[in-house]
Design an enzyme around this catalytic site. Sequence first.
Site, PDB file in Angstrom:
ATOM      1  N   LEU A   1      40.239   9.277 -39.059  1.00 24.37           N
ATOM      2  CA  LEU A   1      41.700   9.261 -39.205  1.00 24.37           C
ATOM      3  C   LEU A   1      42.144  10.278 -40.259  1.00 24.37           C
ATOM      4  O   LEU A   1      43.040  11.090 -40.026  1.00 24.37           O
ATOM      5  CB  LEU A   1      42.162   7.851 -39.605  1.00 24.37           C
ATOM      6  CG  LEU A   1      43.629   7.733 -39.990  1.00 24.37           C
ATOM      7  CD1 LEU A   1      44.532   7.800 -38.767  1.00 24.37           C
ATOM      8  CD2 LEU A   1      43.893   6.442 -40.748  1.00 24.37           C
TER       9      LEU A   1
ATOM     10  N   TYR B   1      23.005   3.098 -43.299  1.00 26.45           N
ATOM     11  CA  TYR B   1      24.124   2.168 -43.561  1.00 26.45           C
ATOM     12  C   TYR B   1      24.003   0.920 -42.688  1.00 26.45           C
ATOM     13  O   TYR B   1      24.033  -0.213 -43.179  1.00 26.45           O
ATOM     14  CB  TYR B   1      25.427   2.909 -43.276  1.00 26.45           C
ATOM     15  CG  TYR B   1      26.686   2.085 -43.311  1.00 26.45           C
ATOM     16  CD1 TYR B   1      27.203   1.590 -44.503  1.00 26.45           C
ATOM     17  CD2 TYR B   1      27.410   1.847 -42.136  1.00 26.45           C
ATOM     18  CE1 TYR B   1      28.391   0.863 -44.523  1.00 26.45           C
ATOM     19  CE2 TYR B   1      28.601   1.136 -42.152  1.00 26.45           C
ATOM     20  CZ  TYR B   1      29.080   0.649 -43.341  1.00 26.45           C
ATOM     21  OH  TYR B   1      30.261  -0.064 -43.365  1.00 26.45           O
TER      22      TYR B   1
ATOM     23  N   ALA C   1      21.011  -1.181 -43.782  1.00 37.76           N
ATOM     24  CA  ALA C   1      21.233  -1.897 -45.045  1.00 37.76           C
ATOM     25  C   ALA C   1      22.186  -3.066 -44.824  1.00 37.76           C
ATOM     26  O   ALA C   1      21.956  -4.184 -45.326  1.00 37.76           O
ATOM     27  CB  ALA C   1      21.801  -0.940 -46.099  1.00 37.76           C
TER      28      ALA C   1
HETATM   29  C1  UGA Z   1      32.831   3.836 -39.388  1.00 35.46           C
HETATM   30  C2  UGA Z   1      32.066   3.618 -40.687  1.00 35.46           C
HETATM   31  O1  UGA Z   1      30.709   3.575 -40.483  1.00 35.46           O
HETATM   32  C3  UGA Z   1      32.437   2.388 -41.369  1.00 35.46           C
HETATM   33  O2  UGA Z   1      33.484   2.718 -42.213  1.00 35.46           O
HETATM   34  C4  UGA Z   1      32.849   1.199 -40.557  1.00 35.46           C
HETATM   35  O3  UGA Z   1      31.994   0.126 -40.830  1.00 35.46           O
HETATM   36  C5  UGA Z   1      32.893   1.418 -39.084  1.00 35.46           C
HETATM   37  O4  UGA Z   1      33.218   2.730 -38.705  1.00 35.46           O
HETATM   38  C6  UGA Z   1      33.950   0.555 -38.463  1.00 35.46           C
HETATM   39  O5  UGA Z   1      35.076   0.557 -38.946  1.00 35.46           O
HETATM   40  O6  UGA Z   1      33.701  -0.091 -37.466  1.00 35.46           O
HETATM   41  P1  UGA Z   1      32.672   5.616 -37.489  1.00 35.46           P
HETATM   42  O7  UGA Z   1      33.656   4.949 -36.586  1.00 35.46           O
HETATM   43  O8  UGA Z   1      31.559   6.341 -36.822  1.00 35.46           O
HETATM   44  O9  UGA Z   1      32.031   4.581 -38.492  1.00 35.46           O
HETATM   45  O10 UGA Z   1      33.438   6.598 -38.497  1.00 35.46           O
HETATM   46  P2  UGA Z   1      34.479   7.762 -38.344  1.00 35.46           P
HETATM   47  O11 UGA Z   1      34.205   8.715 -39.440  1.00 35.46           O
HETATM   48  O12 UGA Z   1      35.835   7.195 -38.310  1.00 35.46           O
HETATM   49  O13 UGA Z   1      34.085   8.501 -36.985  1.00 35.46           O
HETATM   50  C7  UGA Z   1      34.499   8.094 -35.720  1.00 35.46           C
HETATM   51  C8  UGA Z   1      34.109   9.135 -34.697  1.00 35.46           C
HETATM   52  O14 UGA Z   1      34.885  10.318 -34.905  1.00 35.46           O
HETATM   53  C9  UGA Z   1      32.662   9.602 -34.706  1.00 35.46           C
HETATM   54  O15 UGA Z   1      32.253   9.806 -33.382  1.00 35.46           O
HETATM   55  C10 UGA Z   1      32.717  10.948 -35.434  1.00 35.46           C
HETATM   56  O16 UGA Z   1      31.659  11.793 -35.082  1.00 35.46           O
HETATM   57  C11 UGA Z   1      34.047  11.461 -34.941  1.00 35.46           C
HETATM   58  N1  UGA Z   1      34.739  12.464 -35.796  1.00 35.46           N
HETATM   59  C12 UGA Z   1      34.903  12.244 -37.127  1.00 35.46           C
HETATM   60  C13 UGA Z   1      35.273  13.598 -35.201  1.00 35.46           C
HETATM   61  O17 UGA Z   1      35.130  13.845 -33.992  1.00 35.46           O
HETATM   62  N2  UGA Z   1      35.951  14.504 -35.984  1.00 35.46           N
HETATM   63  C14 UGA Z   1      36.149  14.304 -37.305  1.00 35.46           C
HETATM   64  O18 UGA Z   1      36.812  15.166 -37.949  1.00 35.46           O
HETATM   65  C15 UGA Z   1      35.613  13.140 -37.907  1.00 35.46           C
END
Ligand code: UGA
Length: 358
Positions: free
Chosen positions: A213, A163, A166
């Site tokens: 979230l 991602y 890209a």
């Molecule tokens: C996201 C996405 O890549 C994009 O939507 C966006 O461009 C970017 O963030 C942004 O808004 O800046 P990320 O923040 O890693 O990336 O996505 P999340 O799924 O929200 O994860 C955040 C963190 O929470 C990660 O460390 C993930 O491993 C963790 N997580 C996620 C948990 O600990 N538990 C969960 O149930 C889900």
Amino acid sequence: MRVVILGCGGFVGSHLLDNLLDDPRYQIEGWDPEDRKIRRHLVNPRFTLHRTVAHAPEALVEVERAIVHCDVVINLAAICNPADYNTQPLAVIRANLFDVYPIVELCAKHRRWLVSFSTSETYGRTISSYLPASSDADPDLYELREDETPLIMGPIRNQRWTYACAKQMTERLIYAHHTEEGLPFTIIRPLNFFGPRMDYIPTRDGDGVPRVLACFMAALLSGEPMQLVDGGHARRTIVSIYEAVDAIRRVLEKPEASQNQIFNIGNRQNEVTMAELADLMRRTYATITGDPRYNDHPIVTTSAEQFYGKGYEDCDRRMPDIGKAERLLGWVPTMRLPEILLGTMRSYHDEYAVPKAA
Ligand code: UGA
């Protein structure tokens, strides 16, 4: 102002439509196969929706006509859910690079201003994540600056980076069209926008793993434990979707300042580890429901491989320098995380936990 919005039916698009269509100066033509989040705008005479993806060859003729007649093109169409990056890498590369390129070319051909949504993930990991822990004290080693910070991604086998890579290539293509052909552009790098209508709740109105979230919210709604990936040490800065949309509005209204710039849109004050976020969310939900048992909602830790599958690697920290947005757009986000979570989680609660009147 005549605005074309590609991918107008998603989380950001739906809030952007709420904001822009409130102002009679805006006329919007949008493309999105999905209209669930934007139904209330379908009757607005200043909004036209094409229920298809913009990059399909049969759609491109109509898209080109719209581009010729508009003032600005905003591209929000993307696959932007980390659970997809290592599990559907081809679809992710296609959607975030190859499907966007025809749009970039059309904007370049007609010299139309392109506002392109990129991601904070183009920065990859921080320099300090590769150094001993003490290097965390030096902002030069972790702060993300649009025009200076190197973009550092992990090895190819860690397909999490499909991602980011890209999106970075799309940024480079836009920049190359700018330097060689005069394409006017603005690139926005969002840093974790939070608000109502973000993602979906698994098994209720979607499948798979949404972003954090919605994952934590789904756990609270279902009584399942909240899961911290690799202990929840990763840090994010959270910004309100309403303030983020205000930044986009300022971009549109200040072309002399915003054109040919890359902007971080995030809130430095709202940095949390995922462990802190989980705890804050369960306490916020106890307040919303009036049920103190949520204060102790179970939180467990899980490995990244178990949660996302092979090839996941995390962005360790995202602390944006937002000086450019402050200086050029006059944009200063002020909403603090507890307030953002209260409003956002209340909307999820009303949507998914409160029985609807018949
Ligand atoms: C996201 C996405 O890549 C994009 O939507 C966006 O461009 C970017 O963030 C942004 O808004 O800046 P990320 O923040 O890693 O990336 O996505 P999340 O799924 O929200 O994860 C955040 C963190 O929470 C990660 O460390 C993930 O491993 C963790 N997580 C996620 C948990 O600990 N538990 C969960 O149930 C889900």
